[in-house]
Structures are given as structure tokens and as C-alpha cells.
Design an enzyme around this catalytic site. Structure first.
Site, short mmCIF file in Angstrom:
data_model
loop_
_atom_site.label_atom_id
_atom_site.label_comp_id
_atom_site.label_asym_id
_atom_site.label_seq_id
_atom_site.Cartn_x
_atom_site.Cartn_y
_atom_site.Cartn_z
N ASP A 9 55.89 10.19 50.89
CA ASP A 9 55.07 10.40 52.10
C ASP A 9 55.16 9.29 53.15
O ASP A 9 54.14 8.90 53.74
CB ASP A 9 53.59 10.59 51.71
CG ASP A 9 53.32 11.85 50.90
OD1 ASP A 9 54.28 12.47 50.40
OD2 ASP A 9 52.14 12.19 50.73
N ASP A 49 53.90 15.23 52.74
CA ASP A 49 52.70 16.01 52.96
C ASP A 49 53.04 17.01 54.07
O ASP A 49 53.68 16.64 55.07
CB ASP A 49 51.57 15.07 53.40
CG ASP A 49 50.27 15.31 52.66
OD1 ASP A 49 50.26 16.04 51.64
OD2 ASP A 49 49.23 14.76 53.11
N HIS A 51 51.16 20.11 55.73
CA HIS A 51 49.96 20.95 55.76
C HIS A 51 50.01 22.04 56.82
O HIS A 51 50.42 21.81 57.96
CB HIS A 51 48.73 20.08 56.04
CG HIS A 51 48.42 19.13 54.92
ND1 HIS A 51 48.36 19.50 53.60
CD2 HIS A 51 48.13 17.80 54.94
CE1 HIS A 51 48.04 18.46 52.85
NE2 HIS A 51 47.91 17.40 53.63
N HIS A 57 40.56 19.61 52.54
CA HIS A 57 41.35 18.38 52.63
C HIS A 57 41.22 17.76 54.03
O HIS A 57 41.30 16.55 54.19
CB HIS A 57 42.80 18.72 52.32
CG HIS A 57 43.73 17.55 52.19
ND1 HIS A 57 43.53 16.51 51.31
CD2 HIS A 57 44.90 17.27 52.85
CE1 HIS A 57 44.53 15.64 51.42
NE2 HIS A 57 45.37 16.07 52.35
N HIS A 71 46.22 15.59 59.40
CA HIS A 71 47.44 14.78 59.29
C HIS A 71 48.59 15.64 58.79
O HIS A 71 48.37 16.64 58.08
CB HIS A 71 47.22 13.59 58.34
CG HIS A 71 46.84 14.02 56.96
ND1 HIS A 71 45.54 14.30 56.59
CD2 HIS A 71 47.59 14.28 55.85
CE1 HIS A 71 45.51 14.69 55.31
NE2 HIS A 71 46.74 14.70 54.85
N LYS A 96 54.76 19.44 50.08
CA LYS A 96 53.56 19.75 49.30
C LYS A 96 52.36 19.92 50.21
O LYS A 96 52.31 19.34 51.30
CB LYS A 96 53.29 18.63 48.29
CG LYS A 96 53.07 17.26 48.94
CD LYS A 96 52.94 16.16 47.90
CE LYS A 96 52.83 14.78 48.52
NZ LYS A 96 51.63 14.55 49.30
N CYS A 138 48.76 9.10 46.91
CA CYS A 138 49.93 9.92 46.56
C CYS A 138 50.95 9.18 45.72
O CYS A 138 51.61 9.80 44.86
CB CYS A 138 50.54 10.51 47.83
SG CYS A 138 49.44 11.74 48.59
ZN LIG Z 1 47.29 15.50 53.02
#
Ligand SMILES: [Zn+2]
Length: 183
Positions: A9, A49, A51, A57, A71, A96, A138
Site C-alpha cells: 500500500d 487499497d 476502494h 471503512h 482514501h 483489495k 496493513c
Molecule cells: Zn482502506
């Protein structure tokens, strides 16, 4: 042992100037690039990451434990690798968290749908070094999952950055208990 480097990440939103900036994130990007260029590893992968709508979250009033500012939204600059890191440096990238929180890279899949653990096994990897952001979220989750999957795991702590350094003693104790080395 055949060892891979897992870069967790290192994305714009987690570095200085990003929406969820972690102090030291930009330096991690610089140092990780140097490590990759040293040619030490037979395989180098990254997690991201990624999203779309991860539910709780995201929050307008984040607690920075279970909820966070928006984010790494797909299609934004914040979701991209932080320079000097760039996608072509990696043998594979694992995405992810599309619709849920996902702290561990082992929850991620490549663009062709391969989970990280399958990819590592296909490549004959039995040891992994883990670096990236954030040490206490993470990186922690990815390292603990790697140990649970039976890999020999070392967290390169100098190549990580933490949301809160106050979390590090507890995280190091978890690593010790799981047989995760730090170095
Ligand atoms: Zn996240």
C-alpha cells in the site's frame, strides 16, 4: 529459500499530501525503490487499497481505528503508487477492499483474479519480506497472514511507516508471537 518482497500500500493517499497521510510514507517509497533496484529479490509484488464503496471503512468522522477518511478510491490519483514507485516495477499487483475494509494483502487479487497466496505458491516462494504502509495496520495484517500461511516472514521495519508509533510495541509483540522476524 526463494524469497519475495511484498510492498504494502505505498499509495499517494497514504503519503504526505494524501487524504490519509502517514508521516514517513514518501520516504518509504524512495527507500523501497532503492531496495527493488538492488536486485535482491526473485519476485517483487505490491498490494493496493482499491476502494469503490467499502461501507463503514469510510467516515466523515473517522476514529482512525476502524473508520478512516476517504482514501484510495478507484480511479483517483490517491489510489496510485507513490513515486518513484510505479506499476511496471512489480511482477504482480494485488488489489483489495473494493466493497469492504481489507487490511491484509492476502485479501487481495491480481487483475486476473489470482489471490496473493496462490501466486506466491505458483512462483515457489517460501519466504517473504514485507514493507510499506502502515506498519500498525496493513503491513501488520499482511505479515501475520503470511506467517499463518506458512511462509518465513520478515518485516523490514525501517521500510515501513506507522499511523501511530504508540501502536508499535503491541505490534512487535504480535509479530514475536507469530514467529514474524523484524529486521
Ligand atoms: Zn482502506
Amino acid at each position: 529459500m526463494r524469497k519475495a518482497l511484498i510492498v504494502v500500500d505505498v499509495q499517494n493517499d497514504f503519503c504526505e499530501g494524501g487524504s490519509l497521510a502517514v508521516v514517513g510514507g514518501a520516504q518509504v517509497a524512495i527507500d523501497v525503490e532503492a531496495l527493488i533496484n538492488s536486485g535482491t529479490y526473485g519476485a517483487v509484488v505490491a498490494t493496493r487499497d482499491h476502494h469503490i464503496d467499502p461501507g463503514t471503512h469510510f467516515s466523515d468522522n473517522p476514529d482512525f481505528v476502524d473508520s478512516w477518511p476517504r482514501h484510495c478510491v478507484v480511479g483517483t490519483d490517491g489510489e496510485k503508487f507513490h513515486a518513484p514507485l510505479a506499476a511496471p516495477m512489480f511482477d504482480e499487483i494485488f488489489f483489495k477492499g473494493e466493497y469492504t475494509a481489507a487490511y491484509s494483502g492476502f485479501e487481495g487479487k491480481s487483475s486476473s483474479g489470482a489471490p496473493l497466496v496462490n501466486w506466491l505458491r505458483t512462483w515457489g516462494i517460501d519466504a517473504v519480506d514485507v514493507c510499506g504502509i502502515a506498519t500498525d495496520y496493513c503491513v501488520r495484517a499482511t505479515a501475520l497472514d503470511a506467517a499463518a500461511e506458512g511462509f518465513a516472514v520478515t518485516v523490514l521495519e525501517d521500510l515501513t511507516a506507522a499511523v501511530s508509533n504508540d501502536n508499535l510495541p503491541k505490534v512487535r509483540a504480535e509479530f514475536d508471537a507469530a514467529g514474524v522476524m523484524t529486521g
